[in-house]
Design an enzyme around this catalytic site. Structure first.
Site, PDB file in Angstrom:
ATOM      1  CG  ASP A  17      28.802  16.764 -13.046  1.00 27.81           C
ATOM      2  OD1 ASP A  17      29.705  17.301 -12.378  1.00 27.81           O
ATOM      3  OD2 ASP A  17      28.978  15.799 -13.818  1.00 27.81           O
TER       4      ASP A  17
HETATM    5  N1  URA Z   1      30.552  11.638 -11.925  1.00 27.30           N
HETATM    6  C1  URA Z   1      30.122  12.539 -12.836  1.00 27.30           C
HETATM    7  O1  URA Z   1      30.496  12.488 -14.008  1.00 27.30           O
HETATM    8  N2  URA Z   1      29.260  13.480 -12.434  1.00 27.30           N
HETATM    9  C2  URA Z   1      28.774  13.567 -11.160  1.00 27.30           C
HETATM   10  O2  URA Z   1      27.951  14.444 -10.853  1.00 27.30           O
HETATM   11  C3  URA Z   1      29.223  12.613 -10.230  1.00 27.30           C
HETATM   12  C4  URA Z   1      30.118  11.663 -10.639  1.00 27.30           C
END
Ligand code: URA
Length: 247
Positions: free
Chosen positions: A112
Site C-alpha cells: 500500500d
Molecule cells: N497488507 C496490507 O494491509 N497492506 C500492505 O501493504 C501489505 C499487506
C-alpha cells in the site's frame, strides 16, 4: 556481444543513442574508454562493469533488486495519487528492454501507499511470477503498529483465521506475536488486498503503520535507508528462491 547492444540491454536508451554515446567517448568498459560501437565484449566475464558518462554500472543480464519502500509511494507503473516507487530508481532500471521493448523493472506484488519496507523488483518475468504466485506461499513478515492495545484473544484469532468480506474461507497468519503492547509481527503466506489491515480490523483493532521486514529468507538490511535500493546478490537470490525461500 557488441558494445552498443550491451549498453542498450542495460537500459541506456535506444540503440542509436547508445552508439552515439560510445562514439563520443562517454562509455568505458572495465575502466577503458571504447569508441567503437561494434567492440565485442565478453559478457560472461565475471564482474564485468562499464560506465556511461562517468556513472559506473555492473553488467546484469537480468535485474533483481530490493528497495526500502518509503511511505507515500505507489507500487504501480501508472500511479493515481502518489509518485511511483519506480521514480526512486535510476532511469536505466526503468528503461531496460525486455524482448526488444522498453519494460523496465517491475515490483513483485504491491505494498500500500502508506506501507514501508522490503520490496523486490525485477525484469525477469519468470522470477516475478514465481515470487508472486499464490501457489508458492512465500512467507512475508510484517510489523504493524496498532491503535488499540493487543491482547491474547486477538493474537489467537489471527492465528486461527478470520473471515474477510471477499472470501468465505478464513485467512490465517502463519505466525503472529506481540512485540510490545501496540506492536505486532505477522507472517502471511498469501497476498490479498490490504490483507494485514483487514485481518487486524477483523479482530477489533486497527493498523496505524505497517512495515514489511522480510520476504522468504531475505530480511530488509538495517543499513538500507528508506528510498534506497540495491542489487540482489547471488546469496540473497538463493535465500528467496532456494530451500529457505520460495522452494
Ligand atoms: N497488507 C496490507 O494491509 N497492506 C500492505 O501493504 C501489505 C499487506
Amino acid at each position: 556481444m557488441r558494445l552498443d547492444d550491451l549498453i542498450f540491454s542495460q537500459g541506456f536508451g535506444v540503440r542509436r543513442l547508445c552508439a552515439g554515446l560510445i562514439a563520443a567517448g562517454r562509455v568505458a568498459v572495465d575502466g577503458k574508454v571504447r569508441t567503437d560501437p561494434a567492440t565485442p565484449i565478453d559478457v560472461t566475464a565475471p564482474g564485468l562493469t562499464f560506465s556511461v558518462e562517468g556513472t559506473p554500472w555492473p553488467y546484469q543480464p537480468r535485474a533483481y533488486l530490493m528497495l526500502h519502500k518509503p511511505a507515500g509511494y505507489e507500487c504501480s507503473q501508472r500511479p493515481s495519487a502518489w509518485p511511483s516507487v519506480l521514480s526512486l530508481l535510476p532511469a536505466p532500471l526503468r528503461q531496460r528492454p525486455t524482448s526488444g521493448k522498453v519494460a523496465g523493472v517491475q515490483p513483485v506484488g504491491r505494498l500500500d501507499q502508506d506501507t514501508t519496507g522490503l520490496l523486490l523488483l525485477s525484469d525477469d518475468g519468470a522470477f516475478l511470477h514465481r515470487m508472486s504466485s499464490p501457489k508458492r506461499h512465500v512467507p512475508k513478515v510484517y510489523e504493524a503498529q496498532t491503535r488499540h492495545p493487543l491482547d491474547e484473544r486477538q493474537l489467537a484469532r489471527l492465528r486461527e483465521g478470520v473471515v474477510l468480506n471477499d472470501d468465505p474461507r478464513p485467512v490465517r497468519a502463519a505466525d503472529c506475536a506481540a512485540l510490545d503492547s501496540h506492536r505486532l509481527s505477522l507472517t502471511l503466506t498469501e497476498g490479498k488486498y490490504h490483507q494485514v489491515k483487514r485481518m487486524v480490523a477483523a479482530v477489533g483493532n486497527r493498523v496505524e503503520t505497517l512495515h514489511r521486514a522480510r520476504i522468504g529468507g531475505l530480511v530488509l538490511p538495517a543499513d538500507l535507508a528508506p528510498g534506497q535500493w540495491r542489487w540482489l546478490g547471488a546469496r540473497e537470490l538463493e535465500l528467496l528462491v532456494g530451500d529457505s525461500g520460495v522452494g
